[in-house]
Design an enzyme around this catalytic site. Structure first.
Site, mmCIF file in Angstrom:
data_model
loop_
_atom_site.group_PDB
_atom_site.id
_atom_site.type_symbol
_atom_site.label_atom_id
_atom_site.label_comp_id
_atom_site.label_asym_id
_atom_site.label_seq_id
_atom_site.Cartn_x
_atom_site.Cartn_y
_atom_site.Cartn_z
ATOM 1 N N CYS A 189 0.791 -7.870 4.477
ATOM 2 C CA CYS A 189 1.703 -7.467 5.581
ATOM 3 C C CYS A 189 2.396 -8.801 5.990
ATOM 4 O O CYS A 189 1.748 -9.936 5.947
ATOM 5 C CB CYS A 189 1.092 -6.935 6.804
ATOM 6 S SG CYS A 189 2.269 -6.324 8.066
ATOM 7 N N CYS A 217 -10.193 -0.786 11.623
ATOM 8 C CA CYS A 217 -8.706 -1.161 12.180
ATOM 9 C C CYS A 217 -8.717 -2.633 11.938
ATOM 10 O O CYS A 217 -9.546 -3.358 12.735
ATOM 11 C CB CYS A 217 -8.586 -0.792 13.433
ATOM 12 S SG CYS A 217 -7.601 0.780 13.487
ATOM 13 N N CYS A 275 0.245 -10.130 12.667
ATOM 14 C CA CYS A 275 -0.299 -9.905 14.177
ATOM 15 C C CYS A 275 -1.573 -10.919 13.983
ATOM 16 O O CYS A 275 -2.230 -11.108 13.157
ATOM 17 C CB CYS A 275 -0.691 -8.840 14.495
ATOM 18 S SG CYS A 275 0.735 -7.559 14.217
ATOM 19 N N CYS A 277 -7.314 6.964 5.987
ATOM 20 C CA CYS A 277 -6.466 5.973 6.338
ATOM 21 C C CYS A 277 -5.737 5.203 5.142
ATOM 22 O O CYS A 277 -6.343 4.596 4.336
ATOM 23 C CB CYS A 277 -7.106 4.813 6.919
ATOM 24 S SG CYS A 277 -6.169 3.519 7.874
ATOM 25 N N CYS A 297 -5.186 -9.908 13.241
ATOM 26 C CA CYS A 297 -5.370 -8.699 11.967
ATOM 27 C C CYS A 297 -5.729 -9.533 10.757
ATOM 28 O O CYS A 297 -4.867 -10.409 10.314
ATOM 29 C CB CYS A 297 -4.027 -7.752 12.036
ATOM 30 S SG CYS A 297 -4.288 -6.950 10.599
HETATM 31 N N1 SAH Z 1 1.034 -2.308 10.762
HETATM 32 C C1 SAH Z 1 0.812 -1.096 11.373
HETATM 33 C C2 SAH Z 1 -0.281 -0.050 10.935
HETATM 34 C C3 SAH Z 1 -1.464 -0.737 10.473
HETATM 35 S S1 SAH Z 1 -2.679 -1.926 11.598
HETATM 36 C C4 SAH Z 1 0.541 -1.514 12.866
HETATM 37 O O1 SAH Z 1 0.454 -2.470 13.202
HETATM 38 O O2 SAH Z 1 0.550 -0.462 13.794
HETATM 39 C C5 SAH Z 1 -3.479 -0.600 12.345
HETATM 40 C C6 SAH Z 1 -3.763 -0.596 13.647
HETATM 41 O O3 SAH Z 1 -4.689 -1.589 13.757
HETATM 42 C C7 SAH Z 1 -2.850 -1.173 14.631
HETATM 43 O O4 SAH Z 1 -2.881 -0.722 15.861
HETATM 44 C C8 SAH Z 1 -3.297 -2.766 14.683
HETATM 45 O O5 SAH Z 1 -2.806 -3.282 15.579
HETATM 46 C C9 SAH Z 1 -4.811 -2.624 14.678
HETATM 47 N N2 SAH Z 1 -5.531 -3.692 14.118
HETATM 48 C C10 SAH Z 1 -5.100 -4.794 13.690
HETATM 49 N N3 SAH Z 1 -6.060 -5.789 13.704
HETATM 50 C C11 SAH Z 1 -7.170 -5.167 14.367
HETATM 51 C C12 SAH Z 1 -8.331 -5.840 14.708
HETATM 52 N N4 SAH Z 1 -9.100 -7.019 14.251
HETATM 53 N N5 SAH Z 1 -9.374 -5.063 15.541
HETATM 54 C C13 SAH Z 1 -8.804 -3.541 15.908
HETATM 55 N N6 SAH Z 1 -7.749 -3.211 15.581
HETATM 56 C C14 SAH Z 1 -6.748 -3.912 14.873
HETATM 57 FE FE1 SF4 Z 2 0.492 -5.962 9.804
HETATM 58 FE FE2 SF4 Z 2 -1.764 -6.139 10.679
HETATM 59 FE FE3 SF4 Z 2 0.171 -6.534 12.329
HETATM 60 FE FE4 SF4 Z 2 -0.134 -3.977 11.489
HETATM 61 S S1 SF4 Z 2 -1.673 -5.339 12.904
HETATM 62 S S2 SF4 Z 2 1.856 -4.816 11.597
HETATM 63 S S3 SF4 Z 2 -0.958 -4.409 9.501
HETATM 64 S S4 SF4 Z 2 -0.202 -7.688 10.613
#
Ligand code: SAH
Ligand code: SF4
Length: 382
Positions: free
Chosen positions: A140, A364, A144, A133, A147
């Site tokens: 970023c 993740c 979100c 990964c 995250c």
């Molecule tokens: N920015 C991209 C890729 C990186 S994040 C994206 O958002 O898709 C990779 C994955 O992890 C995404 O599906 C994201 O929503 C998820 N993710 C983020 N925070 C998480 C958490 N605390 N627990 C589980 N999945 C999470």
């Molecule tokens: Fe960025 Fe995390 Fe949202 Fe993916 S899930 S777009 S890494 S803030």
């Protein structure tokens, strides 16, 4: 959890006489390297020799390139860094299936890369396999709300070499300790489609049969829904997989979880996925991180079924990985199972992702390198 390697680094960023780091050799395409070597009047087959050493061996320096003349090896070492990333620490989960490397880049920025190793199932199906990964940005910008990377804000985009070198780090390691990496997911820190050119350059180099030679369908680019990038990806010659971080079927819920949804709402996102599928014929994966009491209700499961009707998709339910600084909790097993059942009963392909590496904060959404957090050391009460 075990610390596998704290400095000294196994790969290094060479410093030129100027004090500035040399550019990484993985920043050069095959054609660019050919040009550079031709300018030195090297024979044409030298390019392939060097590329094979960089992309297909286990070495971490120019010195062991034994079929390359010493003078060229010396020149390469004086001119290029073998890797853009230096391993700062590497930790493995207690079960040994997940390894997280913290890498330092030439400007001092830190990123995290994760190796996940899966085993043949007890019923004899499946196969041993490894997936890397990779991160695509330092931090970023999209924030979100569940995250850890989002807490960092964005420092900068990674270069193609910095993305490639993450994959090569674990490719080299697993060539010594199989199963060898065959899959690369762009699901680490950052939003790949906001660093489009570098990500696609990395894809090209990792898939080049003369380079790392990975199969494009084994590469997955995950996006939180950057629509211009999805449209662009549909036109690329590389049949990589697209994963879309959906997390909610309604704008009311998704607005809270993925702020980008206010710019590109759910209906536009789904229209983009349908257009992508119409153009490429490829199945789309939806990631759905399950947050207790937020997006795991039976009503939302039913709304999701409606939303994706007619689209060839795979829904991956991800139990949320806890992030100390954030106010969310993972859904209960019962809620995840019930949600899964609703999707399956409606005829959808849906799986519950087995989370790996939570104990080393490698799962993740747990990758984060600048926000102060609890140290990666287990405390013993005895
Ligand atoms: N920015 C991209 C890729 C990186 S994040 C994206 O958002 O898709 C990779 C994955 O992890 C995404 O599906 C994201 O929503 C998820 N993710 C983020 N925070 C998480 C958490 N605390 N627990 C589980 N999945 C999470
Ligand atoms: Fe960025 Fe995390 Fe949202 Fe993916 S899930 S777009 S890494 S803030």
């Amino acid at each position: 959890m075990a610390t596998l390697a704290a400095a000294p680094p196994t790969e290094h960023v060479a410093a030129a006489a100027t004090g500035r780091p040399n550019p990484p050799i993985t920043g050069l395409s095959w054609a660019a390297l050919q040009e550079v070597l031709a300018a030195r009047s090297e024979r044409p087959f030298r390019t392939e020799q060097v590329v094979r050493w960089v992309y297909r061996s286990t070495i971490t320096d120019f010195a062991p390139m034994l079929n390359v003349p010493q003078a060229l090896r010396t020149w390469l070492a004086e001119t290029y860094a073998f890797s853009s990333a230096e391993v700062v620490t590497q930790v493995a989960s207690a079960d040994g299936d997940t390894t997280k490397a913290v890498l330092r880049l030439a400007d001092g920025a830190l990123i995290e890369t994760v190796l996940m190793q899966y085993h043949r199932r007890s019923d004899g199906t499946g196969a041993d396999r490894s997936t890397v990964c990779v991160s695509t940005q330092v931090g970023c910008a999209l924030q979100c709300s569940f995250c850890a990377t989002g807490l960092m804000g964005l420092t900068r985009n990674l270069t193609a070499a910095e993305i490639i070198d993450q994959a090569l780090h674990f490719l080299r390691r697993t060539r010594q300790r199989p199963p060898v990496v065959r899959n690369v997911v762009f699901m680490g820190m950052g939003e790949p489609l906001l660093n489009y050119a570098a990500c696609l350059e990395a894809v090209a180099r990792l898939c080049d049969p003369l380079g790392a030679g990975l199969g494009p369908p084994r590469l997955t680019i995950s996006t939180s829904g950057w629509l211009p990038g999805i449209a662009r990806l549909a036109n690329e010659p590389w049949p990589v997989r697209l994963a879309v971080s959906l997390h909610a079927p309604t704008n009311a819920v998704r607005d809270e979880l993925v702020p980008l949804n206010r710019r590109y709402p759910v209906e536009d996102l789904l229209a983009a996925c349908r257009a992508y599928q119409a153009q490429t014929g490829r199945r789309v994966t939806f990631e759905y991180t399950m947050l207790a009491g937020v997006n795991d209700s039976p009503a939302l499961a039913r709304a999701l079924v409606k939303l994706v009707r007619g689209l060839d998709c795979h829904i991956n339910l991800i139990p949320m990985n806890p992030v100390a600084e954030l106010p969310y909790a993972p859904s209960s097993d019962e809620a995840v199972q019930a949600f899964h059942r609703t999707l399956r009963q409606a005829g959808l392909i849906a799986t519950i992702r087995r989370e790996m590496g939570r104990d080393i904060q490698a799962a993740c959404g747990q990758l984060q390198t600048t926000v102060r957090r609890r140290p990666l050391v287990q405390e013993h009460s005895s």
